[in-house]
Motif scaffolding. Structure first.
Motif, PDB file in Angstrom:
ATOM      1  N   LYS A   1       1.000  -1.062   0.028  1.00 37.11           N
ATOM      2  CA  LYS A   1       0.115   0.143   0.007  1.00 37.11           C
ATOM      3  C   LYS A   1       0.691   1.308  -0.016  1.00 37.11           C
ATOM      4  O   LYS A   1       2.092   1.190   0.516  1.00 37.11           O
ATOM      5  N   GLN A   2       0.296   2.068  -0.662  1.00 35.90           N
ATOM      6  CA  GLN A   2       0.926   3.567  -0.674  1.00 35.90           C
ATOM      7  C   GLN A   2       0.141   4.722  -0.790  1.00 35.90           C
ATOM      8  O   GLN A   2      -0.855   4.365  -1.455  1.00 35.90           O
ATOM      9  N   GLU A   3       0.451   5.817  -0.289  1.00 35.48           N
ATOM     10  CA  GLU A   3      -0.309   7.284  -0.496  1.00 35.48           C
ATOM     11  C   GLU A   3       0.534   8.000  -0.681  1.00 35.48           C
ATOM     12  O   GLU A   3       1.610   8.293  -0.254  1.00 35.48           O
ATOM     13  N   VAL A   4       0.160   8.950  -1.670  1.00 33.04           N
ATOM     14  CA  VAL A   4       0.718  10.330  -1.943  1.00 33.04           C
ATOM     15  C   VAL A   4       0.016  11.575  -1.375  1.00 33.04           C
ATOM     16  O   VAL A   4      -1.034  11.380  -2.016  1.00 33.04           O
ATOM     17  N   LEU A   5       0.558  12.191  -0.732  1.00 33.51           N
ATOM     18  CA  LEU A   5      -0.055  13.443  -0.119  1.00 33.51           C
ATOM     19  C   LEU A   5       0.637  14.663  -0.897  1.00 33.51           C
ATOM     20  O   LEU A   5       1.813  14.812  -0.638  1.00 33.51           O
ATOM     21  N   VAL A   6      -0.217  15.431  -1.442  1.00 38.81           N
ATOM     22  CA  VAL A   6       0.410  16.542  -2.320  1.00 38.81           C
ATOM     23  C   VAL A   6      -0.146  18.030  -1.543  1.00 38.81           C
ATOM     24  O   VAL A   6      -1.442  18.140  -1.557  1.00 38.81           O
ATOM     25  N   LEU A   7       0.687  18.647  -1.089  1.00 37.28           N
ATOM     26  CA  LEU A   7       0.394  19.984  -0.270  1.00 37.28           C
ATOM     27  C   LEU A   7       0.604  20.989  -1.155  1.00 37.28           C
ATOM     28  O   LEU A   7       1.671  21.539  -1.140  1.00 37.28           O
ATOM     29  N   GLY A   8      -0.502  21.690  -1.826  1.00 41.97           N
ATOM     30  CA  GLY A   8      -0.147  22.568  -2.671  1.00 41.97           C
ATOM     31  C   GLY A   8      -0.492  23.973  -2.060  1.00 41.97           C
ATOM     32  O   GLY A   8      -1.275  23.843  -1.060  1.00 41.97           O
ATOM     33  N   PRO A   9      -0.592  25.219  -2.918  1.00 40.68           N
ATOM     34  CA  PRO A   9      -0.757  26.511  -2.254  1.00 40.68           C
ATOM     35  C   PRO A   9      -2.246  26.693  -1.906  1.00 40.68           C
ATOM     36  O   PRO A   9      -2.735  27.210  -0.959  1.00 40.68           O
ATOM     37  N   ASP A  10      -3.068  26.034  -2.661  1.00 40.08           N
ATOM     38  CA  ASP A  10      -4.592  26.239  -2.599  1.00 40.08           C
ATOM     39  C   ASP A  10      -5.386  24.695  -2.392  1.00 40.08           C
ATOM     40  O   ASP A  10      -6.520  24.926  -1.771  1.00 40.08           O
TER      41      ASP A  10
ATOM     42  N   GLU B   1     -14.674  12.006   5.314  1.00 39.23           N
ATOM     43  CA  GLU B   1     -13.499  12.109   5.925  1.00 39.23           C
ATOM     44  C   GLU B   1     -12.355  10.853   5.517  1.00 39.23           C
ATOM     45  O   GLU B   1     -13.068   9.738   5.059  1.00 39.23           O
ATOM     46  N   ILE B   2     -11.465  11.071   4.943  1.00 34.80           N
ATOM     47  CA  ILE B   2     -10.567  10.138   4.330  1.00 34.80           C
ATOM     48  C   ILE B   2      -9.483   9.895   5.316  1.00 34.80           C
ATOM     49  O   ILE B   2      -8.629  10.787   6.011  1.00 34.80           O
ATOM     50  N   SER B   3      -9.167   8.730   5.519  1.00 35.46           N
ATOM     51  CA  SER B   3      -7.983   8.361   6.530  1.00 35.46           C
ATOM     52  C   SER B   3      -6.614   8.566   5.680  1.00 35.46           C
ATOM     53  O   SER B   3      -6.444   8.425   4.401  1.00 35.46           O
ATOM     54  N   VAL B   4      -5.620   9.213   6.626  1.00 30.33           N
ATOM     55  CA  VAL B   4      -4.410   9.506   6.012  1.00 30.33           C
ATOM     56  C   VAL B   4      -3.162   8.446   6.765  1.00 30.33           C
ATOM     57  O   VAL B   4      -3.221   8.612   7.690  1.00 30.33           O
ATOM     58  N   GLY B   5      -2.570   7.731   6.108  1.00 28.48           N
ATOM     59  CA  GLY B   5      -1.502   6.975   6.701  1.00 28.48           C
ATOM     60  C   GLY B   5      -1.888   6.077   7.744  1.00 28.48           C
ATOM     61  O   GLY B   5      -1.381   5.965   8.819  1.00 28.48           O
ATOM     62  N   GLY B   6      -2.866   5.411   7.631  1.00 28.85           N
ATOM     63  CA  GLY B   6      -3.552   4.239   8.651  1.00 28.85           C
ATOM     64  C   GLY B   6      -2.536   3.303   8.971  1.00 28.85           C
ATOM     65  O   GLY B   6      -2.632   2.750  10.097  1.00 28.85           O
ATOM     66  N   PHE B   7      -1.455   2.990   8.059  1.00 30.04           N
ATOM     67  CA  PHE B   7      -0.674   1.760   8.201  1.00 30.04           C
ATOM     68  C   PHE B   7       0.788   2.521   8.778  1.00 30.04           C
ATOM     69  O   PHE B   7       1.735   1.744   9.019  1.00 30.04           O
TER      70      PHE B   7
ATOM     71  N   THR C   1       3.773   8.708  12.204  1.00 35.23           N
ATOM     72  CA  THR C   1       3.026   9.425  12.637  1.00 35.23           C
ATOM     73  C   THR C   1       3.057  10.885  12.800  1.00 35.23           C
ATOM     74  O   THR C   1       2.801  11.840  12.430  1.00 35.23           O
ATOM     75  N   GLU C   2       3.887  10.557  13.934  1.00 36.57           N
ATOM     76  CA  GLU C   2       4.676  12.092  14.545  1.00 36.57           C
ATOM     77  C   GLU C   2       5.365  12.855  13.529  1.00 36.57           C
ATOM     78  O   GLU C   2       5.100  13.863  13.508  1.00 36.57           O
ATOM     79  N   ALA C   3       6.132  12.092  12.586  1.00 36.03           N
ATOM     80  CA  ALA C   3       6.968  12.825  11.628  1.00 36.03           C
ATOM     81  C   ALA C   3       5.916  13.492  10.538  1.00 36.03           C
ATOM     82  O   ALA C   3       6.157  14.836  10.088  1.00 36.03           O
ATOM     83  N   LEU C   4       4.897  12.796  10.287  1.00 36.91           N
ATOM     84  CA  LEU C   4       3.781  13.409   9.313  1.00 36.91           C
ATOM     85  C   LEU C   4       2.920  14.575  10.042  1.00 36.91           C
ATOM     86  O   LEU C   4       3.006  15.571   9.081  1.00 36.91           O
ATOM     87  N   LEU C   5       2.679  14.462  11.194  1.00 34.51           N
ATOM     88  CA  LEU C   5       2.073  15.574  11.856  1.00 34.51           C
ATOM     89  C   LEU C   5       3.106  16.763  11.994  1.00 34.51           C
ATOM     90  O   LEU C   5       2.453  17.784  11.722  1.00 34.51           O
ATOM     91  N   ALA C   6       4.339  16.569  12.186  1.00 38.45           N
ATOM     92  CA  ALA C   6       5.221  17.715  12.329  1.00 38.45           C
ATOM     93  C   ALA C   6       5.350  18.524  10.883  1.00 38.45           C
ATOM     94  O   ALA C   6       5.389  19.662  10.725  1.00 38.45           O
ATOM     95  N   ILE C   7       5.188  17.479   9.748  1.00 36.50           N
ATOM     96  CA  ILE C   7       5.280  18.239   8.238  1.00 36.50           C
ATOM     97  C   ILE C   7       4.117  18.907   8.066  1.00 36.50           C
ATOM     98  O   ILE C   7       4.121  20.035   7.699  1.00 36.50           O
ATOM     99  N   LEU C   8       3.013  18.456   8.298  1.00 39.57           N
ATOM    100  CA  LEU C   8       1.771  19.159   8.159  1.00 39.57           C
ATOM    101  C   LEU C   8       1.431  20.364   9.055  1.00 39.57           C
ATOM    102  O   LEU C   8       1.263  21.255   8.414  1.00 39.57           O
ATOM    103  N   GLN C   9       2.125  20.261  10.036  1.00 36.10           N
ATOM    104  CA  GLN C   9       2.122  21.640  11.034  1.00 36.10           C
ATOM    105  C   GLN C   9       2.932  22.571  10.418  1.00 36.10           C
ATOM    106  O   GLN C   9       2.789  23.882  10.445  1.00 36.10           O
TER     107      GLN C   9
END
Length: 169
Positions: A77-86, A132-138, A144-152
């Motif tokens: 399984k894999q997920e690609v999360l793209v954080l664009g300006p909008d 609601e869409i699950s992100v990185g459930g695996f 998970t903490e690294a992803l939270l830090a990136i999102l913040q």
């Protein structure tokens, strides 16, 4: 695992994958070694007249092979999360993109469901309107903490919520 991917535009791309302790070839090698060991043991028992062990050894090896296959498949399984300006885009799939969601960044919430046990990671969900869409459930706790830090770091507000305890009737 959380890995940053190169991007052509001003969006940040992250690849989320489960931790894989061994490749498919490694799993096959271990299964073959167990097959050889089992064959030696079964041969010994068969030579002394305990031939009844043969079908059970075969069933055991078939169950082990099925477990290796299912486990290895789930690790693809894999997920690609793209954080664009909008926009925020989430793509999910195994070997190719199977599902995709695109949400306006301004109106999208990230929910963090607190873990019920100290050794399990929090569950993350992107919410836009009623979906609601699950992100990185695996992901494990560290990822998970690294992803939270990136999102913040990208200015996404994280809201915590506790899931209600299950009721046992």
């Amino acid at each position: 695992m959380v890995e940053q991917l190169p991007s052509d535009d001003d969006a940040a791309r992250y690849l989320l994958t489960p931790n894989r302790s061994m490749s498919w070839q490694g799993n096959v090698r271990i299964w073959m070694a167990l097959l050889a060991l089992s064959a030696v043991i079964v041969t010994g028992f068969t030579l002394i007249g305990a031939w009844v062990i043969l079908p059970f050894a075969g069933l055991e090896l078939a169950a082990l092979a099925a477990g290796f296959y299912i486990s290895s498949r789930q690790c693809q399984k894999q997920e690609v999360l793209v954080l664009g300006p909008d926009n925020i885009r989430l793509e999910k799939g195994m070997k190719r993109k199977e599902a995709e969601w695109e949400m306006p960044r301004q109106y999208t919430r990230l929910w963090r469901n607190e873990a019920r046990h100290p050794f399990t990671p929090s569950k993350l969900f992107l919410q836009f309107r009623d979906e609601e869409i699950s992100v990185g459930g695996f992901l494990n706790m560290e990822d998970t903490e690294a992803l939270l830090a990136i999102l913040q770091r990208y200015g996404i507000t994280i809201q915590k919520r506790k899931k209600p305890e299950p009721r046992w009737f």
